[in-house]
Design a protein around this motif. Sequence first.
Motif, PDB file in Angstrom:
ATOM      1  N   ALA A 322       0.828  -1.210   0.000  1.00 18.61           N
ATOM      2  CA  ALA A 322       0.000   0.000   0.000  1.00 18.61           C
ATOM      3  C   ALA A 322       0.862   1.260   0.000  1.00 18.61           C
ATOM      4  CB  ALA A 322      -0.930   0.000   1.212  1.00 18.61           C
ATOM      5  N   VAL A 323       2.029   1.190   0.670  1.00 22.23           N
ATOM      6  CA  VAL A 323       2.969   2.315   0.650  1.00 22.23           C
ATOM      7  C   VAL A 323       3.461   2.541  -0.774  1.00 22.23           C
ATOM      8  CG1 VAL A 323       5.229   3.122   1.439  1.00 22.23           C
ATOM      9  CG2 VAL A 323       3.662   2.040   3.056  1.00 22.23           C
ATOM     10  N   ALA A 324       3.823   1.464  -1.445  1.00 18.96           N
ATOM     11  CA  ALA A 324       4.336   1.578  -2.817  1.00 18.96           C
ATOM     12  C   ALA A 324       3.248   2.032  -3.787  1.00 18.96           C
ATOM     13  CB  ALA A 324       4.924   0.249  -3.262  1.00 18.96           C
ATOM     14  N   LEU A 325       2.036   1.516  -3.623  1.00 13.11           N
ATOM     15  CA  LEU A 325       0.932   1.906  -4.498  1.00 13.11           C
ATOM     16  C   LEU A 325       0.417   3.299  -4.187  1.00 13.11           C
ATOM     17  CD1 LEU A 325      -1.198  -1.387  -4.575  1.00 13.11           C
ATOM     18  CD2 LEU A 325       0.405  -0.553  -6.299  1.00 13.11           C
ATOM     19  N   GLU A 326       0.688   3.763  -2.959  1.00 15.45           N
ATOM     20  CA  GLU A 326       0.227   5.073  -2.489  1.00 15.45           C
ATOM     21  C   GLU A 326      -1.284   5.170  -2.566  1.00 15.45           C
ATOM     22  OE1 GLU A 326       2.612   8.479  -3.574  1.00 15.45           O
ATOM     23  OE2 GLU A 326       4.244   7.161  -4.244  1.00 15.45           O
ATOM     24  N   LEU A 327      -1.916   4.249  -1.852  1.00 14.22           N
ATOM     25  CA  LEU A 327      -3.362   4.201  -1.761  1.00 14.22           C
ATOM     26  C   LEU A 327      -3.783   4.354  -0.295  1.00 14.22           C
ATOM     27  CD1 LEU A 327      -4.227   1.259  -4.182  1.00 14.22           C
ATOM     28  CD2 LEU A 327      -4.836   3.672  -4.491  1.00 14.22           C
ATOM     29  N   PRO A 328      -4.974   4.904  -0.038  1.00 10.86           N
ATOM     30  CA  PRO A 328      -5.443   5.020   1.348  1.00 10.86           C
ATOM     31  C   PRO A 328      -5.759   3.649   1.942  1.00 10.86           C
ATOM     32  CG  PRO A 328      -7.150   5.731  -0.172  1.00 10.86           C
ATOM     33  CD  PRO A 328      -5.916   5.505  -0.992  1.00 10.86           C
ATOM     34  N   LEU A 329      -5.377   3.439   3.186  1.00 11.30           N
ATOM     35  CA  LEU A 329      -5.657   2.195   3.898  1.00 11.30           C
ATOM     36  C   LEU A 329      -5.574   2.494   5.383  1.00 11.30           C
ATOM     37  CD1 LEU A 329      -6.049  -0.958   3.880  1.00 11.30           C
ATOM     38  CD2 LEU A 329      -3.541  -1.105   3.987  1.00 11.30           C
ATOM     39  N   VAL A 330      -6.599   2.121   6.134  1.00  8.23           N
ATOM     40  CA  VAL A 330      -6.582   2.301   7.586  1.00  8.23           C
ATOM     41  C   VAL A 330      -6.412   0.940   8.240  1.00  8.23           C
ATOM     42  CG1 VAL A 330      -7.869   3.064   9.620  1.00  8.23           C
ATOM     43  CG2 VAL A 330      -7.988   4.388   7.486  1.00  8.23           C
ATOM     44  N   VAL A 331      -5.351   0.813   9.035  1.00  8.70           N
ATOM     45  CA  VAL A 331      -5.055  -0.433   9.749  1.00  8.70           C
ATOM     46  C   VAL A 331      -5.257  -0.176  11.237  1.00  8.70           C
ATOM     47  CG1 VAL A 331      -3.322  -2.195  10.234  1.00  8.70           C
ATOM     48  CG2 VAL A 331      -3.361  -1.069   7.993  1.00  8.70           C
ATOM     49  N   VAL A 332      -6.288  -0.783  11.803  1.00 10.68           N
ATOM     50  CA  VAL A 332      -6.584  -0.603  13.228  1.00 10.68           C
ATOM     51  C   VAL A 332      -5.879  -1.703  14.018  1.00 10.68           C
ATOM     52  CG1 VAL A 332      -8.385  -0.494  14.983  1.00 10.68           C
ATOM     53  CG2 VAL A 332      -8.821   0.412  12.680  1.00 10.68           C
ATOM     54  N   ASP A 333      -5.017  -1.296  14.944  1.00 11.04           N
ATOM     55  CA  ASP A 333      -4.297  -2.239  15.802  1.00 11.04           C
ATOM     56  C   ASP A 333      -4.762  -2.026  17.240  1.00 11.04           C
ATOM     57  OD1 ASP A 333      -2.572  -3.788  17.293  1.00 11.04           O
ATOM     58  OD2 ASP A 333      -0.736  -2.777  16.649  1.00 11.04           O
ATOM     59  N   VAL A 334      -5.609  -2.926  17.742  1.00 16.45           N
ATOM     60  CA  VAL A 334      -6.027  -2.880  19.139  1.00 16.45           C
ATOM     61  C   VAL A 334      -5.006  -3.708  19.916  1.00 16.45           C
ATOM     62  CG1 VAL A 334      -7.910  -3.240  20.763  1.00 16.45           C
ATOM     63  CG2 VAL A 334      -8.420  -2.718  18.375  1.00 16.45           C
ATOM     64  N   GLN A 335      -4.055  -3.022  20.516  1.00 12.81           N
ATOM     65  CA  GLN A 335      -2.884  -3.697  21.088  1.00 12.81           C
ATOM     66  C   GLN A 335      -3.244  -4.565  22.294  1.00 12.81           C
ATOM     67  OE1 GLN A 335       0.608  -0.580  21.045  1.00 12.81           O
ATOM     68  NE2 GLN A 335      -1.363   0.462  21.256  1.00 12.81           N
ATOM     69  N   ARG A 336      -2.508  -5.669  22.417  1.00 14.06           N
ATOM     70  CA  ARG A 336      -2.634  -6.548  23.568  1.00 14.06           C
ATOM     71  C   ARG A 336      -1.233  -6.964  24.009  1.00 14.06           C
ATOM     72  NH1 ARG A 336      -5.011 -11.913  20.445  1.00 14.06           N
ATOM     73  NH2 ARG A 336      -3.050 -13.061  20.305  1.00 14.06           N
ATOM     74  N   ALA A 337      -1.158  -7.630  25.143  1.00 17.83           N
ATOM     75  CA  ALA A 337       0.146  -7.997  25.686  1.00 17.83           C
ATOM     76  C   ALA A 337       0.749  -9.160  24.897  1.00 17.83           C
ATOM     77  CB  ALA A 337       0.018  -8.371  27.156  1.00 17.83           C
ATOM     78  N   GLY A 338       1.981  -9.011  24.480  1.00 18.94           N
ATOM     79  CA  GLY A 338       2.704 -10.046  23.749  1.00 18.94           C
ATOM     80  C   GLY A 338       3.966 -10.410  24.494  1.00 18.94           C
ATOM     81  N   PRO A 339       4.951 -11.024  23.790  1.00 18.53           N
ATOM     82  CA  PRO A 339       4.956 -11.342  22.365  1.00 18.53           C
ATOM     83  C   PRO A 339       4.187 -12.621  22.058  1.00 18.53           C
ATOM     84  CG  PRO A 339       7.014 -12.058  23.355  1.00 18.53           C
ATOM     85  CD  PRO A 339       6.232 -11.368  24.440  1.00 18.53           C
ATOM     86  N   SER A 340       4.142 -12.952  20.768  1.00 15.46           N
ATOM     87  CA  SER A 340       3.397 -14.105  20.289  1.00 15.46           C
ATOM     88  C   SER A 340       1.956 -14.009  20.801  1.00 15.46           C
ATOM     89  CB  SER A 340       4.068 -15.406  20.716  1.00 15.46           C
ATOM     90  OG  SER A 340       3.454 -16.505  20.086  1.00 15.46           O
ATOM     91  N   THR A 341       1.371 -15.103  21.244  1.00 16.18           N
ATOM     92  CA  THR A 341       0.007 -15.056  21.741  1.00 16.18           C
ATOM     93  C   THR A 341      -0.067 -14.255  23.035  1.00 16.18           C
ATOM     94  OG1 THR A 341      -0.321 -17.241  20.777  1.00 16.18           O
ATOM     95  CG2 THR A 341      -2.015 -16.458  22.279  1.00 16.18           C
ATOM     96  N   GLY A 342       0.998 -14.289  23.824  1.00 20.15           N
ATOM     97  CA  GLY A 342       1.107 -13.440  25.000  1.00 20.15           C
ATOM     98  C   GLY A 342      -0.066 -13.565  25.949  1.00 20.15           C
ATOM     99  N   LEU A 343      -0.624 -12.416  26.320  1.00 16.21           N
ATOM    100  CA  LEU A 343      -1.800 -12.352  27.181  1.00 16.21           C
ATOM    101  C   LEU A 343      -2.919 -11.699  26.367  1.00 16.21           C
ATOM    102  CD1 LEU A 343      -0.054 -10.893  30.386  1.00 16.21           C
ATOM    103  CD2 LEU A 343      -0.528 -13.302  29.886  1.00 16.21           C
ATOM    104  N   PRO A 344      -3.695 -12.496  25.643  1.00  8.75           N
ATOM    105  CA  PRO A 344      -4.615 -11.934  24.631  1.00  8.75           C
ATOM    106  C   PRO A 344      -5.660 -10.972  25.167  1.00  8.75           C
ATOM    107  CG  PRO A 344      -4.352 -14.310  24.344  1.00  8.75           C
ATOM    108  CD  PRO A 344      -3.713 -13.960  25.652  1.00  8.75           C
ATOM    109  N   THR A 345      -6.079 -11.138  26.435  1.00 12.99           N
ATOM    110  CA  THR A 345      -7.132 -10.275  26.957  1.00 12.99           C
ATOM    111  C   THR A 345      -6.585  -9.164  27.847  1.00 12.99           C
ATOM    112  OG1 THR A 345      -7.466 -11.760  28.854  1.00 12.99           O
ATOM    113  CG2 THR A 345      -8.823 -12.138  26.899  1.00 12.99           C
TER     114      THR A 345
END
Length: 610
Positions: A322-345
């Motif tokens: 998307a950076v190379a194509l230069e197109l709009p894109l919204v990526v929502v990251d609802v962060q949780r404790a990691g790494p890997s599966t970590g503490l999902p809740t």
Amino acid sequence: MHQLDRVVIRFAGDSGDGMQLTGDRFTSETAQLGNDISTLPNFPAEIRAPAGTLPGVSSFQVAFADYDILTPGDAPNVLVAMNPAALKANIADLPKGGTIIVNTDEFTKRNLAKVGYDSNPLEDDSLAGWDVHKVGLTSMTVGALAEHSISKKDAERAKNMFALGLLSWLYSRPHASTMAFLERKFAARPELVAANKAAFEAGWSFGETTESFAVRYEVPPAQMKPGNYRNITGNAALALGLVAAGVKAKLPVLLGAYPITPASDILHELSKHKKFGVTTVQAEDEIAAVGVALGASYGGALGVTSTSGPGVALKSETISLAVALELPLVVVDVQRAGPSTGLPTKTEQADLSMALFGRHGEAPVAVVAAQSPVDCFHAAIEACRIALKYRTPVILLSDGYVANGSEPWLLPEISELPDLQVEFASGPNGDDGKFYPYLRDPQTLARPWAVPGTPGLEHRIGGLEKADKTGDISYDPANHDFMVRTRAARIEAIDVPDLEVEDPSGEAKVLVLGWGSTYGPIGAAARALRQRGVHVAQAHLRHLNPLPKNVGEVLAAYDKVVLPEMNLGQLAQVLRARFLVDIVSYNQVRGLPFTSTQLETMLEEVIKNV
């Protein structure tokens, strides 16, 4: 009736006891009275954690007050413990003198042994420092429902409604909305509607008739700006922000998503809003989800994908595309404790470095962070504004704390929201009568957005490097250098407001800086310090890439800058490198938000030593 200005209640029990539902209903009742509220759900990652064990404890904390509050409270005033595990897991957080309402029916030898109690704490005076109310919640509920045509198991499950009725009576909460909720929830089984209503009413009546509770409490409404309010979670607010952005842009919204904790509710909420031009696609995996979203953007829609940290890692190659194509894109990251599966809740702010740098090649994107449940609405609109105007991917950072937490939301006027309309390319843009897909706007450096199938606007797309203006494949070293630098300059050209500093006295020598969900605890700590005459300045970053242009000036204006983060110092590292300022980094990665008292104590110590 005893009047209070603020109360913090924590409902705690087994993950099958309905504590999240109970807390949510109490919160909704409280919102109707006009109190300011803030909530903190806390639950296991397992669908059904081991019953009666410490890892299986689920809790819901709600603070409500007659004034503006910023956090769900450092510690509860009241603990409702449905079993020994809930008591043991939460008693350390309850200050001495606090109230415990405990379900005595679950304090069997077997349940006590499961959590390591050698003796029954309800009988050995170990709870002498608290105001303990022993209530047979399970047996009283079963007794109250004896004449209802439901099984004993279903009757026992209704004990959370008995507890809700008791607490609703104790704190003078209305309950019409809960009755209506039960009718909707169990509409297919009228017997359960009647039973749960009866359990609630039994709890209310018990409160009225028992001598165990000598005082009933009332928390008056808060003085809030006039208007229409609703209680809303961060995930729901974010989803509605995306809907509003689509309406204001006059574009269809497509969400490509794969279910993942704690972001799944965004998919659930958006799926309800088809009438606003929203399409939701539950893809087979994270990579397909972002591919669908980017394809939608290529086709002239507002493409969005929602996920958490592990999903962002999988999406990184397509985000680079998307950076190379230069197109709009919204990526929502609802962060949780990691790494890997970590503490999902559990909550964390540890995806910032990935958001800023986690792609191959030089692939800068805009990064925006939401600071509270209600702010998720406005942050979503801002992320969409940047994506559409500058034709860039934008990573919108939320986290489990703000996503699952809730607070009152003053419904905005549609006319007050920004105009996000974009103009698609409609014809040739070159002096020679040709269409150049990478001929840029001189101010935003954004390229034209051409909807596929528009006559005369045919152009090449793909991940290979583009030639300036024409978009043809180019291996020319000088062109590659130019395009890399231009894409970086496009991000730096994004217009973001200056960083605002709250320094009421103008005498502060210490600035506490934050981003994302630390807003509430930092604000509450700063407020408490100022009330004691301690000078402290506060500033909070929404835009993390690009940073506001005055950040360096703000940092240099104070003797010390303190930066609390729920990671090991990711933003502090960036600010040190860029501005050569010795940031005092204060870090925590416990899966829980900071408490205001914790930050207040730390800040006071820093201020003393300046």
